[in-house]
Design an enzyme around this catalytic site. Structure first.
Site, mmCIF file in Angstrom:
data_model
loop_
_atom_site.group_PDB
_atom_site.id
_atom_site.type_symbol
_atom_site.label_atom_id
_atom_site.label_comp_id
_atom_site.label_asym_id
_atom_site.label_seq_id
_atom_site.Cartn_x
_atom_site.Cartn_y
_atom_site.Cartn_z
ATOM 1 N N CYS A 1 12.994 7.283 -7.557
ATOM 2 C CA CYS A 1 12.674 6.737 -8.877
ATOM 3 C C CYS A 1 12.263 7.853 -9.826
ATOM 4 C CB CYS A 1 11.571 5.680 -8.767
ATOM 5 S SG CYS A 1 10.019 6.286 -8.080
ATOM 6 N N ASN B 1 12.486 -7.288 -2.237
ATOM 7 C CA ASN B 1 12.227 -7.193 -3.678
ATOM 8 C C ASN B 1 13.358 -6.512 -4.442
ATOM 9 O OD1 ASN B 1 9.759 -8.425 -3.517
ATOM 10 N ND2 ASN B 1 8.647 -6.500 -3.231
#
Lengths: 338, 296
Positions: free
Chosen positions: B128, B15
């Site tokens: 993140c 991904n």
């Protein structure tokens, strides 16, 4: 000693929410000693949000929880000390520290749909020689099939017990019964139940769970827990005794602890206030109550509006930052409509 | 004649690799030449072929046979694989942008410390949550010294992959380190929460900062925060403040939201988008630096 039901007393962990995490070493020593002397098999100690929960998000602990754990270990020669850990907040590092101080049980808590984040911590607890519990929180937010699937994951990681945790105090007795029944049919390890009294159903729910075969039960003396508190331990001991179910806990000693030691610690008595009733009604994580009350005062709005909105948004345990965010939004929209 | 571009390759066809592929197609200074995977049938490699890139299905060894394909390599595999890849790519003289939590190279948040790391041969992007919140810790700290910063990242359950889940401690530990080392706070703490609500929620981050007593300069801090928002938006367009920061005594609370660009990953997964966007930004800075040197 033979026991039919093993009680874990959570006043020194869940109860930490009710007093904004202000426990002192002296208080913990007294309470743990009394619980030990009353024959309670497990005493849970940590910040209300588990190990390393002391934070601006959840509230800073007055005393380092490791000092509290140590104090309890030194006075408990019969009871085992348990700790709670929420992956994403606490880590294996704190678990090791607690184990080194003498904690014997690790309860690894995840949202009911997120059991796989507990793998690493259950394995670590096993390696440390601890008894392990998989603690599936906010159990009302998932369908039963999902709960069963997640409980099986916890079991596969090595949990010795899997708990159905009604963190919002939202479940009704029949809903507890069907959840416990489903777990009893699908997993081989012990099944437990942790209730909150927001709808005045903690006792009824606990009895429903026991009837369906749950053998591990959480209680908090004098209801000292988040929201309206948990199943009141001394009352539970009395009720189970009437039912001929052995807990191994001394009723008079528990009553004395509740009256003489716990009551003076409580700044306000544990009641079903409109805020805690709203938690149970809207299905919101019980520890949000005090934060919502503070935010409501700050923004001049009704705390119930905040809690109901949080319920609508399907906020999960640990998202305390959403409270101020939602409160600010409500205040803003009110200002506009005026 | 086209302006010169620096050649890059993506290692990993999952991904993250596929989202990088979409983003790199738009870069003015980077030329994506190849995507490296281990399964010729993988969706990522199929897509790479469709888009005209060289698809290598023999892993890093296949790439090392054709090292002229790239000067910069993104590693979007796993922390474990990266440890081996890092050594091989260093030997081959490639610059590496590590998208995994392996943390072999220095931590970089493009909006904060890119300039001091232009010569590093391996860059790590922290997490993140770190990419989203460390810029704000820095924005406060450059005005008033931050004694303590705490961040809470809430992401949708769907956007948390099996790697993140099996190793969630890595997130809290690495992010806490980044808050201190790059954000500048004296002490740092990170919390991550997974929310399974449907439809999936956007990534949300809350930053709490306590500044040194007596140093709170409300106007300057808010100004600095807003500048930083723009700076991060220059490479993560969906990065924004949800409301104005709330200031209470020496505490500042900042609410952030990250909406993904929706290149390949869905928009709700801002947590993944901010990583790929930061990776591309780092590579572009490397490339500009390299092209500038060639001109001299």
């Amino acid at each position: 000693m033979t026991r039919d039901i093993y009680i874990t007393e959570v006043a020194l962990r869940d109860g930490s929410h009710a007093i904004s995490h202000q426990y002192t070493v002296e208080q913990v020593r007294k309470v743990a000693k009394a619980l030990n002397d009353a024959g309670v098999p497990y005493i849970e100690i940590s910040h209300g949000d588990g190990l390393a929960g002391s934070s601006l998000q959840y509230g800073l602990s007055r005393t380092n929880e490791m000092e509290l754990i140590e104090a309890a270990v030194t006075v408990a020669d019969r009871s085992k000390i348990a700790v709670l850990l929420l992956p994403g907040i606490g880590t294996v590092k704190e678990l090791k520290e607690a184990a080194k101080l003498g904690a014997k049980m690790a309860r690894i808590a995840t949202h009911v749909t997120e059991a796989d984040v507990a793998l690493q911590h259950i394995h670590a607890a096993k390696d440390l020689g601890m008894e392990t519990v998989g603690f599936l929180m906010m159990a009302h937010m998932a369908p039963i099939e999902k709960l069963v699937e997640q409980a099986k994951l916890m079991e596969s990681y090595g949990a010795d017990t899997v708990y159905v945790v009604d963190s919002a105090g939202y479940l009704l007795p029949d809903q507890v019964a069907e959840r416990i029944r489903a777990l009893k049919q699908s997993i081989g390890v012990n099944v437990g139940f942790h209730g909150h009294n927001n709808l005045s159903l903690a006792m009824a729910n606990t009895l429903a769970a026991i009837k369906e075969g749950a053998t591990r039960i959480d209680g908090s003396v004098r209801c000292l827990g988040a929201g309206a508190g948990n199943t009141q331990t001394e009352v539970l001991v009395a009720v189970l005794d009437r039912m001929g179910i052995k807990t191994g806990v001394d009723l008079y000693k528990m009553m004395d602890l509740a009256e003489d030691i716990i009551a003076p610690i409580l700044q306000t008595p544990q009641e079903i206030t409109r805020d805690s009733l709203t938690l149970g009604y809207a299905g919101v994580y019980s520890s949000f109550a005090l934060h919502a009350k503070r935010a409501a005062a700050k923004f001049g709005i009704d705390s119930r509006d905040i809690l109901i909105e949080l319920g609508k948004r399907k906020v999960v345990g640990g998202q305390e930052d959403m409270i101020v965010d939602v409160a600010a939004e409500i205040a803003k929209s009110k200002a506009i409509s005026i | 004649m086209d302006l010169a571009k620096v050649k890059v390759a993506i290692l990993g066809s999952g991904n993250i690799g596929t989202d990088l592929m979409m983003k790199l197609g738009r870069s003015d200074v980077l030329e994506l030449t190849s995507v490296i995977g281990i399964d010729p049938e993988s969706e990522g490699l199929k897509r790479a072929r469709e888009l005209g890139y060289t698809a290598i299905d023999t892993g890093i060894e296949g790439f090392l046979e054709r090292p002229e394909l790239a000067d910069i390599v993104f590693d979007a595999t796993s922390a474990k694989a990266h440890i081996r890849h890092a050594k091989l790519l260093k030997k081959a003289g490639k610059k590496v942008i590590d998208m995994t939590p392996a943390a072999r190279g220095p931590f970089v948040v493009p909006a904060v410390n890119m300039g001091t790391n232009l010569d590093a041969d391996n860059i790590n992007l922290i997490t993140c949550g770190g990419q989203a919140t460390i810029p704000m810790v820095h924005a406060v700290n450059r005005v008033s010294p931050v004694e303590y910063a705490e961040i809470v990242a809430t992401i949708s359950s769907r956007s948390a992959g099996p790697g993140t889940r099996a190793n969630i401690d890595e997130f809290t530990e690495t992010t806490s380190r980044g808050i201190v080392e790059i954000g500048g706070a004296k002490k740092g703490k990170a919390i991550i929460i997974l929310n399974p609500a449907e439809p999936p929620i956007l990534m949300r981050n809350t930053v709490y900062a306590l500044v040194e007593e007596g140093t709170m300069d409300e106007a300057k801090i808010v100004e600095s925060i807003k500048q930083m928002e723009k700076n991060v938006q220059s490479y993560v367009p969906g990065y924004r403040l949800r409301t104005d920061p709330i200031i209470d005594g020496n505490k500042i609370t900042i609410f952030l939201e990250v909406e993904g660009a929706g290149d390949y990953l869905p928009k709700y997964s801002g947590n993944l988008d901010i990583m790929t966007a930061a990776g591309v930004k780092v590579a572009e800075e490397f490339a500009k630096n390299q092209l500038a040197k060639q001109l001299v």
